[in-house]
Design a protein around this motif. Structure first.
Motif, PDB file in Angstrom:
ATOM      1  N   LEU A 178       0.835  -1.200   0.000  1.00 16.55           N
ATOM      2  CA  LEU A 178       0.000   0.000   0.000  1.00 16.55           C
ATOM      3  C   LEU A 178       0.872   1.253   0.000  1.00 16.55           C
ATOM      4  CD1 LEU A 178      -2.715   1.441   0.120  1.00 16.55           C
ATOM      5  CD2 LEU A 178      -2.744   1.070   2.605  1.00 16.55           C
ATOM      6  N   ARG A 179       1.968   1.233   0.759  1.00 17.44           N
ATOM      7  CA  ARG A 179       2.869   2.392   0.781  1.00 17.44           C
ATOM      8  C   ARG A 179       3.403   2.684  -0.622  1.00 17.44           C
ATOM      9  NH1 ARG A 179       5.986   3.514   5.105  1.00 17.44           N
ATOM     10  NH2 ARG A 179       6.079   1.291   5.629  1.00 17.44           N
ATOM     11  N   ASP A 180       3.839   1.631  -1.331  1.00 15.95           N
ATOM     12  CA  ASP A 180       4.376   1.821  -2.682  1.00 15.95           C
ATOM     13  C   ASP A 180       3.326   2.417  -3.606  1.00 15.95           C
ATOM     14  OD1 ASP A 180       6.720   0.719  -1.779  1.00 15.95           O
ATOM     15  OD2 ASP A 180       6.375  -1.252  -2.672  1.00 15.95           O
ATOM     16  N   TYR A 181       2.087   1.935  -3.465  1.00 16.61           N
ATOM     17  CA  TYR A 181       1.030   2.445  -4.339  1.00 16.61           C
ATOM     18  C   TYR A 181       0.732   3.913  -4.034  1.00 16.61           C
ATOM     19  CZ  TYR A 181      -3.325   3.111  -6.791  1.00 16.61           C
ATOM     20  OH  TYR A 181      -4.295   3.605  -7.628  1.00 16.61           O
ATOM     21  N   VAL A 182       0.651   4.248  -2.744  1.00 15.62           N
ATOM     22  CA  VAL A 182       0.377   5.644  -2.373  1.00 15.62           C
ATOM     23  C   VAL A 182       1.482   6.546  -2.907  1.00 15.62           C
ATOM     24  CG1 VAL A 182       0.109   7.255  -0.453  1.00 15.62           C
ATOM     25  CG2 VAL A 182      -0.967   5.002  -0.342  1.00 15.62           C
ATOM     26  N   ARG A 183       2.725   6.101  -2.799  1.00  8.32           N
ATOM     27  CA  ARG A 183       3.835   6.893  -3.335  1.00  8.32           C
ATOM     28  C   ARG A 183       3.685   7.096  -4.841  1.00  8.32           C
ATOM     29  NH1 ARG A 183       9.121   4.228  -0.242  1.00  8.32           N
ATOM     30  NH2 ARG A 183       8.896   5.394   1.718  1.00  8.32           N
ATOM     31  N   SER A 184       3.218   6.054  -5.534  1.00 14.61           N
ATOM     32  CA  SER A 184       3.073   6.173  -6.993  1.00 14.61           C
ATOM     33  C   SER A 184       2.018   7.201  -7.366  1.00 14.61           C
ATOM     34  CB  SER A 184       2.725   4.815  -7.606  1.00 14.61           C
ATOM     35  OG  SER A 184       1.382   4.445  -7.330  1.00 14.61           O
ATOM     36  N   THR A 185       0.999   7.369  -6.507  1.00 15.05           N
ATOM     37  CA  THR A 185      -0.037   8.368  -6.800  1.00 15.05           C
ATOM     38  C   THR A 185       0.469   9.788  -6.572  1.00 15.05           C
ATOM     39  OG1 THR A 185      -0.961   8.422  -4.545  1.00 15.05           O
ATOM     40  CG2 THR A 185      -1.822   6.739  -6.062  1.00 15.05           C
ATOM     41  N   MET A 186       1.561   9.909  -5.833  1.00 18.29           N
ATOM     42  CA  MET A 186       2.114  11.228  -5.530  1.00 18.29           C
ATOM     43  C   MET A 186       3.158  11.669  -6.549  1.00 18.29           C
ATOM     44  SD  MET A 186       2.531  10.442  -1.459  1.00 18.29           S
ATOM     45  CE  MET A 186       3.309  11.993  -1.019  1.00 18.29           C
ATOM     46  N   GLU A 187       3.570  10.735  -7.417  1.00 17.62           N
ATOM     47  CA  GLU A 187       4.589  11.056  -8.412  1.00 17.62           C
ATOM     48  C   GLU A 187       3.954  11.763  -9.602  1.00 17.62           C
ATOM     49  OE1 GLU A 187       6.187   7.290  -9.360  1.00 17.62           O
ATOM     50  OE2 GLU A 187       7.217   7.028  -7.427  1.00 17.62           O
ATOM     51  N   PRO A 188       4.662  12.713 -10.211  1.00 14.27           N
ATOM     52  CA  PRO A 188       4.117  13.371 -11.411  1.00 14.27           C
ATOM     53  C   PRO A 188       4.048  12.387 -12.569  1.00 14.27           C
ATOM     54  CG  PRO A 188       6.402  14.030 -11.046  1.00 14.27           C
ATOM     55  CD  PRO A 188       5.987  13.244  -9.834  1.00 14.27           C
TER      56      PRO A 188
END
Length: 394
Positions: free
Chosen positions: A365-375
């Motif tokens: 889940l952490r990896d996915y949340v980080r991916s949503t924050m990337e441009p």
């Protein structure tokens, strides 16, 4: 022409929905207690059970396990999900199916109770009645006609929408009234904890508030190893020690991911006698991509905007996160942040590892949340490439 069959091609891992695993992991103490109920009708605290946990944590598999054990001991079972029309389906379809499964003498007793007009010579029970149909009266009548045989009721996918909760609370109330007559009924509801909590807050749900609660989280490392190893053995193959360790690390004890990663590793080289580290490494990328699209994205999208913001405030940290850091990153008061912390704790997506700290509990889940924050680029490179080949003019 179909290819020739070879040994060890059928995977024993079961990542598909509603396909219970061949080797069930965890909760052995609870299963033994429930088995005692089915064997001896000694209910104790287990007459009503609430099974909570993350998506893919094993709740539905637990219901399947309970159903199998109960039916082995001669219990009648009613199983459905908490979708709209539950009461009508059970009273109008499931109950007649149960009636048709009873012996001739039991059906005769039902008819004498003037609850169901059962034509024994017919394949389908006649639902004409001398009283208005109700789940309560049906359960009591079946109990009396079968010498108080056990009835197990399993309801999956409890959801906290108002319409569903109203119907589900009426359904539960009917069951509680049937229980009060002395009928040997056990009921289990499964869902995410916040939804089960909403159900218990409905009027007249006192009996549910006294339910046994079983919380499904991640398996222990030892249980994860056992499930992977024994499932592989059931399929007739062995699991190399380094491959086993790698699959444990991939799955992080998340039951659905254990089945998914094991299945991918199995299928990478299905004719080999051993699942190797190479197979496990191939499974890694496939399993992570699948779990993100099938579970994690849906989990994240279902959260409120502020729940998502809380998770985004956790995402920069590799391990646990201080609540004070979340307060600072969200630019909200501590009291405000605590509300969303509790919501996410109840949902099972984060856990409190020590005082003042939280950590992600759902793998990746952490990896996915980080991916949503990337441009993200406005368009894919593939789309740009096709601009040189526009559709031909009509």
């Amino acid at each position: 022409m179909r290819p020739e069959s070879t040994e060890h091609t059928n995977s024993p891992f079961r990542p598909g929905y509603s396909r219970p695993p061949l080797i069930f992991g965890g909760h052995q103490d609870e299963i033994e207690e429930f088995t005692e109920v089915f064997q001896h009708y000694d209910f104790g605290e287990n007459q009503s059970v609430l099974i909570s946990g993350l998506r893919g944590a094993g709740k539905t598999s637990m219901l399947s396990r309970l159903q199998d054990i109960a039916e082995t001991h001669g219990w009648l079972t009613i199983r459905d999900d908490a979708s709209k029309g539950l009461m009508d389906r059970v009273v109008g379809s499931t109950i007649p199916t149960i009636v048709n499964s009873l012996s001739d003498s039991e059906q005769t007793r039902l008819k004498s109770l003037s609850i169901l007009n059962v034509g024994i010579e017919l394949e389908i029970a006649d639902r004409s009645r001398t009283v208005a149909p109700s789940l309560r009266s049906d359960l009591v009548a079946i109990s009396q006609a079968t010498d108080n045989r056990g009835i197990l009721i399993l309801i999956d996918e409890v959801h906290s929408s108002k319409v569903r909760l109203r119907e589900l609370s009426r359904f539960a109330l009917e069951i509680s009234h049937a229980m009060s007559t002395g009928a040997n009924i056990m009921v289990a509801f499964a869902g995410v904890k916040v939804d089960l909590d909403q159900l218990m807050e409905q009027p007249h749900m006192t009996f549910l508030r006294r339910s046994r609660e079983v919380d499904f989280r991640r398996l222990s490392i030892g249980e994860t190893r056992r499930v992977l190893r024994e499932t592989t053995q059931v399929g007739g193959r062995t699991l190399a020690p380094d491959a086993e360790t790698h699959l444990v690390k991939i799955s992080q004890g998340y039951p659905y991911l254990v089945q998914l990663a094991g299945d991918y590793a199995w299928r990478n080289n299905p004719t080999s006698d051993t699942i190797s580290l190479v197979d496990a490494k191939v499974a890694q990328g496939k399993a992570k991509k699948a779990i993100e699209s099938r579970v994690i994205k849906k989990v994240y999208d279902d959260l409120s905007e502020m729940d998502q913001e809380f998770l985004r405030a956790m995402a920069p940290d590799d391990g646990r996160t201080k609540i004070s850091s979340i307060v600072s990153r969200m630019e909200k008061s501590d009291q405000y942040v605590q509300v969303y912390k509790q919501r996410l704790l109840d949902s099972g997506y984060v856990e409190s590892t020590s005082h003042g700290y939280v950590e992600f509990s759902l793998p990746y889940l952490r990896d996915y949340v980080r991916s949503t924050m990337e441009p993200h680029p406005a368009e894919s490179s593939g789309l740009s490439e096709w601009r040189a080949f526009p559709p031909p003019a009509p």
